[in-house]
Design a protein around this motif. Structure first.
Motif, PDB file in Angstrom:
ATOM      1  N   ILE A   1       5.491 -20.390 -27.167  1.00  0.00           N
ATOM      2  CA  ILE A   1       6.339 -19.575 -28.038  1.00  0.00           C
ATOM      3  C   ILE A   1       7.455 -18.994 -27.182  1.00  0.00           C
ATOM      4  CG2 ILE A   1       6.477 -17.541 -29.525  1.00  0.00           C
ATOM      5  CD1 ILE A   1       3.396 -17.861 -29.953  1.00  0.00           C
ATOM      6  N   ILE A   2       8.709 -19.154 -27.639  1.00  0.00           N
ATOM      7  CA  ILE A   2       9.838 -18.511 -26.971  1.00  0.00           C
ATOM      8  C   ILE A   2      10.395 -17.462 -27.921  1.00  0.00           C
ATOM      9  CG2 ILE A   2      12.167 -18.785 -26.044  1.00  0.00           C
ATOM     10  CD1 ILE A   2      11.375 -21.527 -25.048  1.00  0.00           C
ATOM     11  N   SER A   3      10.439 -16.244 -27.425  1.00  0.00           N
ATOM     12  CA  SER A   3      10.959 -15.120 -28.193  1.00  0.00           C
ATOM     13  C   SER A   3      11.842 -14.306 -27.263  1.00  0.00           C
ATOM     14  CB  SER A   3       9.799 -14.277 -28.726  1.00  0.00           C
ATOM     15  OG  SER A   3      10.289 -13.157 -29.416  1.00  0.00           O
ATOM     16  N   GLY A   4      13.150 -14.285 -27.560  1.00  0.00           N
ATOM     17  CA  GLY A   4      14.089 -13.613 -26.665  1.00  0.00           C
ATOM     18  C   GLY A   4      14.114 -14.335 -25.334  1.00  0.00           C
ATOM     19  N   SER A   5      13.858 -13.617 -24.254  1.00  0.00           N
ATOM     20  CA  SER A   5      13.819 -14.238 -22.936  1.00  0.00           C
ATOM     21  C   SER A   5      12.390 -14.318 -22.401  1.00  0.00           C
ATOM     22  CB  SER A   5      14.710 -13.487 -21.954  1.00  0.00           C
ATOM     23  OG  SER A   5      14.241 -12.164 -21.809  1.00  0.00           O
ATOM     24  N   ARG A   6      11.422 -14.389 -23.320  1.00  0.00           N
ATOM     25  CA  ARG A   6      10.003 -14.519 -22.958  1.00  0.00           C
ATOM     26  C   ARG A   6       9.478 -15.865 -23.453  1.00  0.00           C
ATOM     27  NH1 ARG A   6       8.619 -11.153 -19.278  1.00  0.00           N
ATOM     28  NH2 ARG A   6       6.466 -11.488 -19.807  1.00  0.00           N
ATOM     29  N   LEU A   7       8.650 -16.505 -22.639  1.00  0.00           N
ATOM     30  CA  LEU A   7       7.963 -17.730 -23.021  1.00  0.00           C
ATOM     31  C   LEU A   7       6.477 -17.477 -22.823  1.00  0.00           C
ATOM     32  CD1 LEU A   7       8.835 -21.363 -22.192  1.00  0.00           C
ATOM     33  CD2 LEU A   7       6.524 -20.543 -21.780  1.00  0.00           C
ATOM     34  N   ARG A   8       5.678 -17.730 -23.871  1.00  0.00           N
ATOM     35  CA  ARG A   8       4.225 -17.536 -23.786  1.00  0.00           C
ATOM     36  C   ARG A   8       3.527 -18.855 -24.061  1.00  0.00           C
ATOM     37  NH1 ARG A   8       2.771 -14.127 -28.118  1.00  0.00           N
ATOM     38  NH2 ARG A   8       4.840 -14.474 -28.930  1.00  0.00           N
ATOM     39  N   THR A   9       2.510 -19.148 -23.277  1.00  0.00           N
ATOM     40  CA  THR A   9       1.629 -20.284 -23.518  1.00  0.00           C
ATOM     41  C   THR A   9       0.259 -19.695 -23.849  1.00  0.00           C
ATOM     42  OG1 THR A   9       0.758 -20.529 -21.264  1.00  0.00           O
ATOM     43  CG2 THR A   9       2.899 -21.586 -21.747  1.00  0.00           C
ATOM     44  N   PRO A  10      -0.722 -20.538 -24.193  1.00  0.00           N
ATOM     45  CA  PRO A  10      -2.055 -19.974 -24.445  1.00  0.00           C
ATOM     46  C   PRO A  10      -2.649 -19.246 -23.240  1.00  0.00           C
ATOM     47  CG  PRO A  10      -1.900 -22.140 -25.420  1.00  0.00           C
ATOM     48  CD  PRO A  10      -0.648 -21.941 -24.597  1.00  0.00           C
ATOM     49  N   GLN A  11      -2.185 -19.550 -22.019  1.00  0.00           N
ATOM     50  CA  GLN A  11      -2.777 -18.927 -20.837  1.00  0.00           C
ATOM     51  C   GLN A  11      -1.833 -18.065 -20.013  1.00  0.00           C
ATOM     52  OE1 GLN A  11      -4.887 -21.497 -18.229  1.00  0.00           O
ATOM     53  NE2 GLN A  11      -6.158 -22.350 -19.824  1.00  0.00           N
ATOM     54  N   ALA A  12      -0.523 -18.145 -20.240  1.00  0.00           N
ATOM     55  CA  ALA A  12       0.404 -17.437 -19.359  1.00  0.00           C
ATOM     56  C   ALA A  12       1.530 -16.774 -20.151  1.00  0.00           C
ATOM     57  CB  ALA A  12       1.003 -18.404 -18.340  1.00  0.00           C
ATOM     58  N   SER A  13       2.131 -15.795 -19.520  1.00  0.00           N
ATOM     59  CA  SER A  13       3.310 -15.133 -20.062  1.00  0.00           C
ATOM     60  C   SER A  13       4.409 -15.239 -19.010  1.00  0.00           C
ATOM     61  CB  SER A  13       3.003 -13.667 -20.362  1.00  0.00           C
ATOM     62  OG  SER A  13       4.139 -13.022 -20.864  1.00  0.00           O
ATOM     63  N   CYS A  14       5.604 -15.635 -19.448  1.00  0.00           N
ATOM     64  CA  CYS A  14       6.697 -15.869 -18.514  1.00  0.00           C
ATOM     65  C   CYS A  14       7.955 -15.138 -18.950  1.00  0.00           C
ATOM     66  CB  CYS A  14       7.034 -17.366 -18.442  1.00  0.00           C
ATOM     67  SG  CYS A  14       5.618 -18.438 -18.119  1.00  0.00           S
ATOM     68  N   ARG A  15       8.739 -14.727 -17.969  1.00  0.00           N
ATOM     69  CA  ARG A  15      10.075 -14.213 -18.203  1.00  0.00           C
ATOM     70  C   ARG A  15      11.031 -15.327 -17.832  1.00  0.00           C
ATOM     71  NH1 ARG A  15      14.048 -12.581 -15.250  1.00  0.00           N
ATOM     72  NH2 ARG A  15      12.829 -12.480 -13.346  1.00  0.00           N
ATOM     73  N   ILE A  16      11.957 -15.649 -18.725  1.00  0.00           N
ATOM     74  CA  ILE A  16      12.934 -16.692 -18.450  1.00  0.00           C
ATOM     75  C   ILE A  16      14.067 -16.052 -17.659  1.00  0.00           C
ATOM     76  CG2 ILE A  16      14.475 -18.428 -19.423  1.00  0.00           C
ATOM     77  CD1 ILE A  16      12.587 -18.378 -21.927  1.00  0.00           C
ATOM     78  N   GLY A  17      14.171 -16.413 -16.385  1.00  0.00           N
ATOM     79  CA  GLY A  17      15.150 -15.806 -15.501  1.00  0.00           C
ATOM     80  C   GLY A  17      16.526 -16.415 -15.628  1.00  0.00           C
ATOM     81  N   SER A  18      16.585 -17.738 -15.827  1.00  0.00           N
ATOM     82  CA  SER A  18      17.883 -18.385 -15.959  1.00  0.00           C
ATOM     83  C   SER A  18      17.746 -19.697 -16.710  1.00  0.00           C
ATOM     84  CB  SER A  18      18.524 -18.634 -14.591  1.00  0.00           C
ATOM     85  OG  SER A  18      17.783 -19.582 -13.849  1.00  0.00           O
TER      86      SER A  18
END
Length: 141
Positions: free
Chosen positions: A70-87
């Motif tokens: 799931i991508i919402s704003g500048s965040r990407l989430r998978t079933p196991q991880a949460s990520c900040r999209i830096g660039s």
């Protein structure tokens, strides 16, 4: 002298905060086509996602092996991880997303090559030599 130092320190703090926020803002600008919930493979969206007042989320219990994100704003989430999209940067006919990800065990930088397709799907590539990629269908915006 104390006032001058305080003003300098406040100015430096503000400048650093703005500098830290800019990559996220730049990433958001390049992410319009990526917003939403995505799923690869033959699974049905309703098996993986649930929708509610706060948007789309992973259905409980979470299938940690689901090829979904799931991508919402500048965040990407998978079933196991949460990520900040830096660039988000162009890389040929694709875009390189640089992510700062964390899960229950560790955190690290992840680089992902993706490209929106004309049919509304998305392709993720394992590296620059990958010509086929993996197709993801959009489940929600």
């Amino acid at each position: 002298m104390g006032v001058v130092r305080s003003v300098r320190a406040a100015g430096l703090g503000l400048a650093l905060a703005m500098f830290a926020a800019v990559p996220g803002l730049m990433a958001q600008g390049g992410l319009a086509a990526y917003q939403g919930a995505w799923l690869a493979g033959g699974a049905d969206c309703a098996e993986i996602y649930s929708s509610g007042g706060t948007g789309t989320s992973f259905k409980k219990p979470v299938d940690i092996f689901a090829p979904a994100f799931i991508i919402s704003g500048s965040r990407l989430r998978t079933p196991q991880a949460s990520c900040r999209i830096g660039s988000v940067r162009p890389s040929g006919d694709r875009q390189l997303l640089v992510l700062a990800c964390a899960n229950a065990v560790a955190g690290n930088e992840v680089r992902v090559l993706m490209a929106p397709q004309t049919d509304g799907s998305l392709r993720r590539y394992f590296n620059a030599q990958d010509m086929g990629g993996t197709e993801y269908k959009r489940c929600s915006r």
